[in-house]
Design an enzyme around this catalytic site. Structure first.
Site, PDB file in Angstrom:
ATOM      1  N   GLU A 118       0.895  -1.256   0.171  1.00 30.88           N
ATOM      2  CA  GLU A 118      -0.015  -0.049  -0.171  1.00 30.88           C
ATOM      3  C   GLU A 118       0.869   1.336   0.117  1.00 30.88           C
ATOM      4  O   GLU A 118       0.436   2.359  -0.107  1.00 30.88           O
ATOM      5  CB  GLU A 118      -1.020   0.154   1.272  1.00 30.88           C
ATOM      6  CG  GLU A 118      -0.411   0.589   2.625  1.00 30.88           C
ATOM      7  CD  GLU A 118       0.712  -0.296   3.153  1.00 30.88           C
ATOM      8  OE1 GLU A 118       1.869  -0.032   3.112  1.00 30.88           O
ATOM      9  OE2 GLU A 118       0.471  -1.320   3.654  1.00 30.88           O
ATOM     10  N   HIS A 160       5.921   1.704  11.689  1.00 31.13           N
ATOM     11  CA  HIS A 160       5.985   0.277  10.886  1.00 31.13           C
ATOM     12  C   HIS A 160       7.372   0.179  10.332  1.00 31.13           C
ATOM     13  O   HIS A 160       7.673  -1.090   9.688  1.00 31.13           O
ATOM     14  CB  HIS A 160       4.756   0.340  10.029  1.00 31.13           C
ATOM     15  CG  HIS A 160       3.720   0.336  10.422  1.00 31.13           C
ATOM     16  ND1 HIS A 160       3.192  -0.761  11.127  1.00 31.13           N
ATOM     17  CD2 HIS A 160       2.371   1.123   9.969  1.00 31.13           C
ATOM     18  CE1 HIS A 160       1.792  -0.475  11.523  1.00 31.13           C
ATOM     19  NE2 HIS A 160       1.449   0.743  10.951  1.00 31.13           N
ATOM     20  N   ASP A 196      -1.046   3.934  18.680  1.00 32.89           N
ATOM     21  CA  ASP A 196      -1.678   4.002  17.361  1.00 32.89           C
ATOM     22  C   ASP A 196      -2.554   2.754  17.300  1.00 32.89           C
ATOM     23  O   ASP A 196      -2.248   1.724  18.094  1.00 32.89           O
ATOM     24  CB  ASP A 196      -0.558   3.851  16.119  1.00 32.89           C
ATOM     25  CG  ASP A 196      -1.149   4.083  15.053  1.00 32.89           C
ATOM     26  OD1 ASP A 196      -0.835   5.114  14.407  1.00 32.89           O
ATOM     27  OD2 ASP A 196      -1.493   3.145  14.241  1.00 32.89           O
ATOM     28  N   HIS A 198      -2.931   0.763  15.037  1.00 36.28           N
ATOM     29  CA  HIS A 198      -1.867  -0.595  14.282  1.00 36.28           C
ATOM     30  C   HIS A 198      -0.696  -0.798  15.174  1.00 36.28           C
ATOM     31  O   HIS A 198      -0.172   0.190  15.691  1.00 36.28           O
ATOM     32  CB  HIS A 198      -1.671  -0.042  12.750  1.00 36.28           C
ATOM     33  CG  HIS A 198      -2.728   0.076  11.983  1.00 36.28           C
ATOM     34  ND1 HIS A 198      -3.288   1.484  11.764  1.00 36.28           N
ATOM     35  CD2 HIS A 198      -3.489  -0.664  11.276  1.00 36.28           C
ATOM     36  CE1 HIS A 198      -4.201   1.254  10.938  1.00 36.28           C
ATOM     37  NE2 HIS A 198      -4.583   0.119  10.682  1.00 36.28           N
ATOM     38  N   ASP A 285      -5.747   6.834  15.265  1.00 31.13           N
ATOM     39  CA  ASP A 285      -6.686   6.175  14.365  1.00 31.13           C
ATOM     40  C   ASP A 285      -7.343   5.187  15.209  1.00 31.13           C
ATOM     41  O   ASP A 285      -8.346   4.319  14.576  1.00 31.13           O
ATOM     42  CB  ASP A 285      -6.010   5.332  13.328  1.00 31.13           C
ATOM     43  CG  ASP A 285      -4.600   4.698  13.872  1.00 31.13           C
ATOM     44  OD1 ASP A 285      -4.033   4.742  14.943  1.00 31.13           O
ATOM     45  OD2 ASP A 285      -4.057   4.233  12.808  1.00 31.13           O
ATOM     46  N   TYR A 324      -6.576   8.670  10.334  1.00 31.91           N
ATOM     47  CA  TYR A 324      -7.059   9.037   8.907  1.00 31.91           C
ATOM     48  C   TYR A 324      -8.518   9.296   8.744  1.00 31.91           C
ATOM     49  O   TYR A 324      -8.796   9.690   7.674  1.00 31.91           O
ATOM     50  CB  TYR A 324      -6.740   7.696   8.328  1.00 31.91           C
ATOM     51  CG  TYR A 324      -5.361   7.104   8.440  1.00 31.91           C
ATOM     52  CD1 TYR A 324      -4.269   7.590   7.819  1.00 31.91           C
ATOM     53  CD2 TYR A 324      -5.211   6.290   9.320  1.00 31.91           C
ATOM     54  CE1 TYR A 324      -2.998   7.423   8.189  1.00 31.91           C
ATOM     55  CE2 TYR A 324      -3.772   5.876   9.445  1.00 31.91           C
ATOM     56  CZ  TYR A 324      -2.790   6.287   8.983  1.00 31.91           C
ATOM     57  OH  TYR A 324      -1.453   5.961   9.327  1.00 31.91           O
TER      58      TYR A 324
END
Length: 343
Positions: A118, A160, A196, A198, A285, A324
């Site tokens: 992505e 990440h 976060d 994620h 997020d 986001y």
């Protein structure tokens, strides 16, 4: 609380992200920053300060040299190969393939150093990533000089990114850079708290075998959420790092109450660990209306989270990560900072 921010982030603006089987405008885009800057101004925060030139020393110490060379040169190689579009990984080394030999062809290199497709690379991505790191470094210097806390408005984000892979919109792990800077400047133990949605797979990967940096992450369960292949509760560190890694994977639909319980447990562990400085990977997020997440936190919850984090009483650097839901990203981000400031 001073904010550090670079306009150089605009050099990274891929026009496409592969999502749901089609190309869409990336969720991680420059306008996210504009909403945060606007909210900081509305709430009376000091004008953001532009960082100095990035210091490459810590980056080179944490990252694989081949990976850094790739990030610096991949666009020129891509163009020289006659590629017309942005750099997007189309292949990856999978199970039982060679993972110790980087390909020579740029198409192979991209897959070798990428962990997800992505995330596109453009002509200005490397400069933007360095400017993001420079903002994090400036925030750390401010705190090391005596400030209670500082906010690095990093874009692109970083948690990440591993020592040798990019993905999840991340290229350089800013939180890891800041943690290492604290260590290099004499802090015996440092903690990284990742809120976060994620999992901070990159930060975990960098420090997994070390006991001098404690890592805690609150995130969507890897069975259900990106990055999928890391972030389980039984990942507790290895070797010298055994016990210095704690994950809090949570199910779809998780509201604030259990999320806050996980946060309190993480804070208690950081306190018991004896951290002398704190780095917060500040993603928002976990918000209820985020388009690529599934927790149910509301805007006031982020204010409370900031208050809870402040109770540690540690010198703290906030590094911006995800978030986001564009219309709310400024409110939620600044709520954390205001909660921290007011505690």
């Amino acid at each position: 609380m001073q904010t550090f921010f670079s306009e150089e982030h605009r050099k990274h603006f891929p026009q496409a992200e592969l999502s749901g089987g089609q190309f869409v405008t990336p969720y991680e885009r420059p306008s996210r920053v504009e909403y945060i800057l606007r909210r900081l101004n509305e709430r009376g925060f000091d004008t953001p300060i532009a960082p100095q030139t990035p210091d490459m020393t810590v980056l080179r110490g944490l990252c694989d040299p081949g990976y850094l060379e790739f990030l610096e040169t991949c666009w020129d190689e891509w163009v020289a190969e006659g590629m017309a579009g942005e750099i997007i990984a189309g292949n990856f080394p999978a199970r039982r393939m060679q993972i110790s030999r980087p390909p020579r062809n740029i198409d192979g290199k991209v897959g070798y150093y990428s962990l997800a497709s992505e995330t596109a690379i453009t002509a200005g991505t490397w400069e933007a990533a360095l400017s993001s790191m420079a903002s994090a470094q400036a925030a750390q210097r401010a705190v090391a000089a005596g400030a209670r806390a500082a906010f690095a408005l990093c874009r692109p984000p970083g948690h990440h990114a591993t020592a040798d892979m990019y993905g999840g919109y991340c290229f350089i792990n800013n939180a890891a850079i800041v943690a290492q800077m604290f260590r290099d400047q004499g802090a015996g133990r440092v903690a990284v708290l990742d809120i976060d949605f994620h999992h901070g797979n990159g930060t975990q990967d960098i420090f997994y075998g070390r006991g001098d940096v404690f890592f805690a992450s609150l995130h969507g369960a890897p069975e259900d959420a990106f990055p999928y292949y890391l972030g389980y509760a039984d990942e507790t560190g290895a070797g010298d790092g055994e016990g210095a890694n704690v994950n809090y994977p949570m199910a779809p639909g998780t509201p604030y109450a259990p999320w806050a319980e996980a946060l309190e447990d993480a804070l208690a562990r950081i306190r018991a660990y004896g951290a002398e400085a704190l780095v917060v990977s500040l993603g928002v997020d976990a918000y209820k209306d985020d388009p690529i997440s599934f927790f149910k936190l509301d805007s006031p919850d982020f204010m409370d989270a900031g208050r809870r984090i402040a109770k540690l009483g540690l010198p703290t650097v906030f590094c911006m990560e995800g978030g986001y839901a564009i219309e709310a990203v400024g409110i939620n981000t600044v709520n954390v900072l205001e909660g921290f400031n007011g505690a």
